[in-house]
Write an enzyme that holds these catalytic residues in place. Structure first.
Site, short mmCIF file in Angstrom:
data_model
loop_
_atom_site.label_atom_id
_atom_site.label_comp_id
_atom_site.label_asym_id
_atom_site.label_seq_id
_atom_site.Cartn_x
_atom_site.Cartn_y
_atom_site.Cartn_z
N SER A 180 -11.01 -83.35 -18.36
CA SER A 180 -10.99 -84.51 -19.26
C SER A 180 -10.83 -84.04 -20.70
O SER A 180 -9.81 -83.46 -21.04
CB SER A 180 -12.27 -85.34 -19.06
OG SER A 180 -12.23 -86.52 -19.81
N HIS A 222 -8.04 -87.09 -17.17
CA HIS A 222 -8.33 -88.43 -17.66
C HIS A 222 -7.41 -88.75 -18.84
O HIS A 222 -7.61 -88.24 -19.95
CB HIS A 222 -9.79 -88.54 -18.10
CG HIS A 222 -10.76 -88.37 -16.98
ND1 HIS A 222 -12.05 -87.94 -17.18
CD2 HIS A 222 -10.63 -88.57 -15.64
CE1 HIS A 222 -12.69 -87.90 -16.01
NE2 HIS A 222 -11.84 -88.26 -15.06
N ASP A 258 -17.85 -87.12 -13.95
CA ASP A 258 -16.84 -87.32 -12.91
C ASP A 258 -16.50 -85.98 -12.27
O ASP A 258 -16.29 -84.99 -12.96
CB ASP A 258 -15.58 -87.94 -13.53
CG ASP A 258 -14.56 -88.36 -12.48
OD1 ASP A 258 -14.98 -88.71 -11.36
OD2 ASP A 258 -13.36 -88.34 -12.79
#
Length: 423
Positions: free
Chosen positions: A198, A225, A329
């Site tokens: 991310s 992401h 995540d």
């Protein structure tokens, strides 16, 4: 590095649009009045209308974070960023980007140059209140995470290295060359590499993926992401820099060695068995499945979907790598990989823009020593070496260099992270 017990986080915002400056000013006024325990205190210490004023204000106001527009008069945002990286290398810069093809390309350039992260500008169709809400949900958590953890730039991408990273990466490479890997116990050949990343990801991927050879013997699948428009641009950018093909994933595509698949920004990605009778061959390779289930961990695409699907299909042949990023995540998916007998690797704190995702996985006991950015490609190649040569990479013996301890492996203390429900 900002210390929250001392004072509020000082933010300098730079934008040539009076409307955008108004949104930002109102946003921070609201944040000061409605301070949440989820986020530290912040204050807007200055507003600049162009790049030249920004450079002057940085030296005058000493902000903890800069929010920087890309398209500005007198001095483009990328030129400002280049100056800031030279003059204030430890200052986190968050780029404010328009959701356009040009904006996506410029943002990826900025991330490669050392910007810490980016946010999307609200669309012109948004009213003032909606624009403020959209921006707050993106911007405030990122400011908090970057200011409160300190900002370690991904120096290998910039062509410079910190002394800390030089020492750690060199030591790990020496250990790897001498036979040390994070491999322990039995060795099941790796059949697929899955990566979740991310904040700080584009630059980190540009450091790792070009090091993988064209004949890398297993497929690679990545969840980064990012919005859809950005993932397409990122795939093209990585493809130009890598020996392997890098493609934005498409539903039903076969998952074979030689291609890196990057999940599109508007869908979850899984790897599944091909349906019986599909295609011309009697036996088909696994295929990509894209779907529109609700966001997981406030993310779409979600790393958990990818890791979990790989664990179900490949079992102990799954390698999951969790790289720099905010939030958690990938934690649940990494646990499934671990329980299936697969391998879980994590990037270390010292080379992560934010040690959230990898930190959570490491702290859960799902990976061994986190590795510095510069050692990740080498570790992946050692892991798949058993596929190429029909053998396993040997474990350390009493005559081989000893594995670094947990404290040594992370070099610096694990970076704290602000947790919230906004991402």
């Amino acid at each position: 590095m900002h210390t929250r017990t001392m004072r509020p986080i000082r933010v300098l915002a730079v934008d040539d649009s009076a409307v955008m400056r108004g949104v930002l000013r109102s946003l921070f006024q609201m944040q000061e009045k409605m301070h949440s325990f989820d986020l530290p205190e912040m204050m807007l210490c200055g507003m600049a209308e162009d790049g030249m004023q920004c450079l002057a204000d940085v030296h005058r106001l000493h902000p903890d974070v800069v929010v920087l527009d890309l398209e500005m008069p007198r001095m483009h945002g990328l030129d400002v960023l280049e100056r800031l990286r030279l003059e204030e290398p430890g200052l986190p810069v968050i780029m404010c980007s328009a959701y356009t093809q040009r904006g996506a390309r410029s943002t990826l350039d900025a991330l490669a140059m050392g910007a810490a992260d980016y946010v999307m500008k609200p669309s012109e169709q948004c009213d003032f209140a909606s624009a403020q809400q959209v921006l707050a949900s993106q911007l405030l958590p990122k400011i908090a995470a970057l200011a409160c953890t300190g900002f370690e730039m991904l120096s290998q991408v910039r062509g410079r290295t910190t002394r800390q990273e030089i020492a750690e990466t060199s030591r790990l490479r020496c250990l790897q060359c001498a036979g040390y890997s994070t491999i322990t116990g039995t060795c099941t050949p790796v059949q697929i590499v899955t990566i979740g990343v991310s904040t700080g990801g584009p630059s980190a991927l540009e450091s790792v993926l070009p090091e993988l050879a064209e004949d890398f013997p297993v497929p690679v699948m990545i969840v980064q992401h990012m919005p859809k428009l950005f993932t397409g641009e990122l795939a093209e950018r990585l493809d130009r820099r890598c020996a392997l093909r890098v493609r934005e994933a498409r539903d039903g595509a076969e998952v074979n060695p030689g291609t890196v698949w990057l999940s599109p920004g508007d869908a979850h990605m899984e790897v599944v068995e091909a349906e019986p009778g599909s295609g011309n061959r009697a036996i088909r390779s696994p295929v990509i499945r894209l779907h529109q289930q609700p966001s997981l961990n406030h993310c779409k695409p979600s790393v958990d979907y990818l890791f979990s699907s790989a664990a179900r299909l490949y079992g102990a042949g799954t390698l999951a790598l969790v790289m720099t990023g905010m939030g958690s995540d990938g934690l649940a998916g990494a646990r499934q990989v671990h329980e299936a007998g697969g391998v879980v690797l994590t990037q270390n704190a010292a080379t992560s823009a934010v040690w959230g995702m990898p930190g959570r996985v490491f702290e859960a006991g799902l990976s061994r020593e986190p590795l510095p950015l510069g050692a990740l490609a080498r570790e992946l190649m050692l892991r798949v070496d058993s596929v190429r040569n029909g053998r396993c990479v040997r474990n350390p013996s009493s005559s081989a260099p000893q594995a670094p301890s947990r404290k040594e492996a992370t070099v610096s203390m694990p970076l704290p992270e602000v947790f919230h429900g906004l991402l």
